[in-house]
Each structure stands twice: as C-alpha cells, then as structure tokens.
Design a protein around this motif. Structure first.
Motif, PDB file in Angstrom:
ATOM      1  N   UNK A  24      -0.335 -14.224  -8.238  1.00 28.15           N
ATOM      2  CA  UNK A  24      -1.158 -12.635  -8.467  1.00 28.15           C
ATOM      3  C   UNK A  24       0.237 -12.613  -7.151  1.00 28.15           C
ATOM      4  N   UNK A  25       0.491 -12.852  -6.232  1.00 27.31           N
ATOM      5  CA  UNK A  25       1.213 -12.267  -5.028  1.00 27.31           C
ATOM      6  C   UNK A  25       2.491 -12.171  -5.135  1.00 27.31           C
ATOM      7  N   UNK A  26       2.998 -13.151  -6.577  1.00 28.90           N
ATOM      8  CA  UNK A  26       4.393 -12.781  -6.907  1.00 28.90           C
ATOM      9  C   UNK A  26       4.503 -11.580  -8.243  1.00 28.90           C
ATOM     10  N   UNK A  39       2.123   3.057  -9.628  1.00 27.53           N
ATOM     11  CA  UNK A  39       1.043   3.250 -10.114  1.00 27.53           C
ATOM     12  C   UNK A  39      -0.063   2.576  -9.213  1.00 27.53           C
ATOM     13  N   UNK A  40       0.600   1.174  -8.058  1.00 25.43           N
ATOM     14  CA  UNK A  40      -0.039   0.897  -6.928  1.00 25.43           C
ATOM     15  C   UNK A  40      -0.384   1.493  -6.069  1.00 25.43           C
ATOM     16  N   UNK A  93      -3.167  -2.199  -2.632  1.00 22.24           N
ATOM     17  CA  UNK A  93      -1.922  -2.870  -1.115  1.00 22.24           C
ATOM     18  C   UNK A  93      -2.137  -4.208  -1.857  1.00 22.24           C
ATOM     19  N   UNK A  94      -1.052  -4.784  -1.862  1.00 22.50           N
ATOM     20  CA  UNK A  94      -1.256  -6.257  -2.159  1.00 22.50           C
ATOM     21  C   UNK A  94      -2.716  -7.145  -1.210  1.00 22.50           C
ATOM     22  N   UNK A 141      -6.780 -10.584  -0.375  1.00 19.84           N
ATOM     23  CA  UNK A 141      -8.126 -11.191  -0.274  1.00 19.84           C
ATOM     24  C   UNK A 141      -9.346 -11.251  -1.051  1.00 19.84           C
ATOM     25  N   UNK A 142      -9.526  -9.598  -1.551  1.00 22.40           N
ATOM     26  CA  UNK A 142     -11.163  -9.274  -2.056  1.00 22.40           C
ATOM     27  C   UNK A 142     -10.737  -9.740  -3.960  1.00 22.40           C
TER      28      UNK A 142
END
Length: 138
Positions: free
Chosen positions: A12-14, A26-27, A33-34, A39-40
């Motif tokens: 997901x981070x990548x 869009x983000x 925020x990444x 974390x959520x």
C-alpha cells in the motif's frame, strides 16, 4: 506485526507513493495522507510500524522475503492492469472500427444510388403489394 501485515502495508505504501498526476490530485483533494491512511487501514500507530520495521530490518533474510513478496505482488498487479488496459484499448478500437464501417457504408450507399437504382426503386413502389412474376413457367 506479522510478515503478511508488513507485506500488505509495504504494498500500500508503494502504491500510494507512486501515485502521480491525476491520482495525486484525487488523493490531495480528499485529504488523504499516506501514513495516516495506512495507520487507520491496518489499525496500527507509528510506533508499531517503526518497531516492526526495525525488527524485520534487523533480520535481513526475513526482510528480504517480505520485499520479495512485495515485488512479486506489485509485478502481478502491473501485469493485470496492463492486460485490462490492453483489453479496453482493443474494445475501443473495435468499437471505433465498427462505427467507421457503418459511417462509410452509409456514405457508399448514398453515392451508389444512381438514376438506374432510382428507377428500380420506383418500379418496386409501383408493384408494391403485387405478386412477383414467376421466373420460369415451371
């Protein structure tokens, strides 16, 4: 944190860090925020992630196997996305070709109707509702 959780988080981070152009807009528009998102999503905090990251980086072979899975997963995702884009492109080309054929055939039909064709059409109109004369006596 389990190895599989670490794999999923790193994937997901990548994906989030590779977002560019329209995806980035869009983000940003939705205030994503990444780190907060990760974390959520995985119900963790920054300390849990940092400790797990430290743990796996200490055990290099474990970390290598995690990154191998991450790379395999991302490669597979890329292949699937490429196949989907290829199918969509082929479908669009087919649709465009069919539309062009239909347009061209209408144009050809209009051009090929000449005086003789109009005469045949007029004759057909006169004979509408009448029986077609037999071709032979048999």
């Amino acid at each position: 944190m389990s190895k599989q959780d670490m794999v999923n988080i790193l994937i997901d981070l990548k994906l989030l860090t590779s977002a560019t152009g329209k995806s980035r807009e869009v983000l940003d528009k939705h205030g994503v925020e990444q780190e907060t998102y990760i974390y959520k999503k995985y119900n963790i905090d920054s300390l849990q992630f940092a400790l797990s990251n430290d743990y796996y980086s200490y055990y290099v072979t474990e970390y290598e196997s995690i990154y191998a899975k991450v790379n395999d997963s991302l490669s597979r995702m890329k292949e699937i996305l490429s196949l989907q884009q290829e199918r969509e492109l082929k479908a669009k080309k087919l649709q465009d070709s069919l539309a062009k054929i239909a347009k061209d055939s209408l144009a050809i039909d209009k051009k090929t109707i000449d005086k003789d064709s109009l005469k045949v059409l007029k004759a057909d109109e006169k004979n509408k509702g009448k029986l077609i004369p037999p071709v032979s006596e048999k």
